[in-house]
Design a protein around this motif. Structure first.
Motif, PDB file in Angstrom:
ATOM      1  N   MET A  10     -89.723 -73.608  -0.364  1.00 44.65           N
ATOM      2  CA  MET A  10     -88.665 -74.567  -0.061  1.00 44.65           C
ATOM      3  C   MET A  10     -88.882 -75.906  -0.775  1.00 44.65           C
ATOM      4  N   ASP A  14     -85.988 -77.603  -2.888  1.00 47.19           N
ATOM      5  CA  ASP A  14     -85.580 -78.993  -2.656  1.00 47.19           C
ATOM      6  C   ASP A  14     -85.724 -79.839  -3.918  1.00 47.19           C
ATOM      7  N   ALA A  18     -82.461 -81.536  -5.738  1.00 52.91           N
ATOM      8  CA  ALA A  18     -82.446 -83.009  -5.774  1.00 52.91           C
ATOM      9  C   ALA A  18     -82.043 -83.546  -7.144  1.00 52.91           C
ATOM     10  N   ARG A  52     -81.225 -70.399  -3.725  1.00 50.71           N
ATOM     11  CA  ARG A  52     -82.018 -70.003  -2.557  1.00 50.71           C
ATOM     12  C   ARG A  52     -82.268 -68.500  -2.553  1.00 50.71           C
TER      13      ARG A  52
END
Length: 187
Positions: A10, A14, A18, A52
């Motif tokens: 994760m 992230d 970002a 994901r």
């Protein structure tokens, strides 16, 4: 790259998200149908959903193949450096492969362009692929190139030789960094 796919990391997810502009973070699913004569329609997943799925190692939905290509490209961009984009066609790839072989280099551009297997259960566009050259193969090719003499170079088609020289920059950089070269493409 191999360690990232299916890692469920994760922090990696992230970090990539970002860096994306807001339009990649939209939640809407859109039907993409650029060509009315094209019988295939692909349903674009929101980019974070596709990324994901790749980082988690699935589940993958057949109709979202192009979205997963984009997720692989995002992984490549985040984990490595963008090499010069290349444009290619089938005959050209074969010519470069022949040049590598004539030079005694145990490397083929076709391995980089078409060497990977896309999940056959997914519905990818006809024009998509991926492949890689290992850091060991890159280092071996650089060593072989550095040992070549001009008589061997003179026997190779000049356009194919020019392409080999272009790829040699990639090979040298990969060898210097101790990294594989991974290509993901669509188009």
């Amino acid at each position: 790259m191999t360690n990232a796919v299916g890692s469920k990391d994760m922090a990696l997810f992230d970090a990539i998200v970002a860096t994306w502009p807001d339009e990649l973070l939209e939640d809407d699913l859109d039907i993409e149908d650029d060509d009315e004569d094209d019988e295939e329609e692909y349903v674009d997943l929101p980019s974070p959903v596709a990324l994901r799925a790749v980082i988690d190692g699935g589940p993958f939905l057949a109709e979202h193949g192009p979205s997963y290509i984009g997720a692989y490209e995002s992984l490549c961009e985040h984990l490595g450096d963008d090499l010069d984009h290349m444009t290619f066609h089938m005959g050209w790839v074969e010519n470069v492969d022949q040049a590598f072989a004539a030079l005694g280099m145990n490397l083929a551009l076709s391995d980089l362009v078409y060497g990977g297997e896309l999940d056959e259960d997914l519905d990818y566009p006809d024009c998509a692929g991926h492949g890689s050259w290992s850091k060991e193969a890159c280092a071996e090719a650089v060593q072989r190139w550095d040992a070549l003499d001009s008589a061997i170079l003179a026997k190779v088609d000049s356009q194919a030789l020019s392409s080999v020289e272009h790829h040699l920059e990639w090979l040298r950089e990969a060898t210097r960094r101790g990294k594989d070269i991974v290509a993901v493409w669509e188009g």
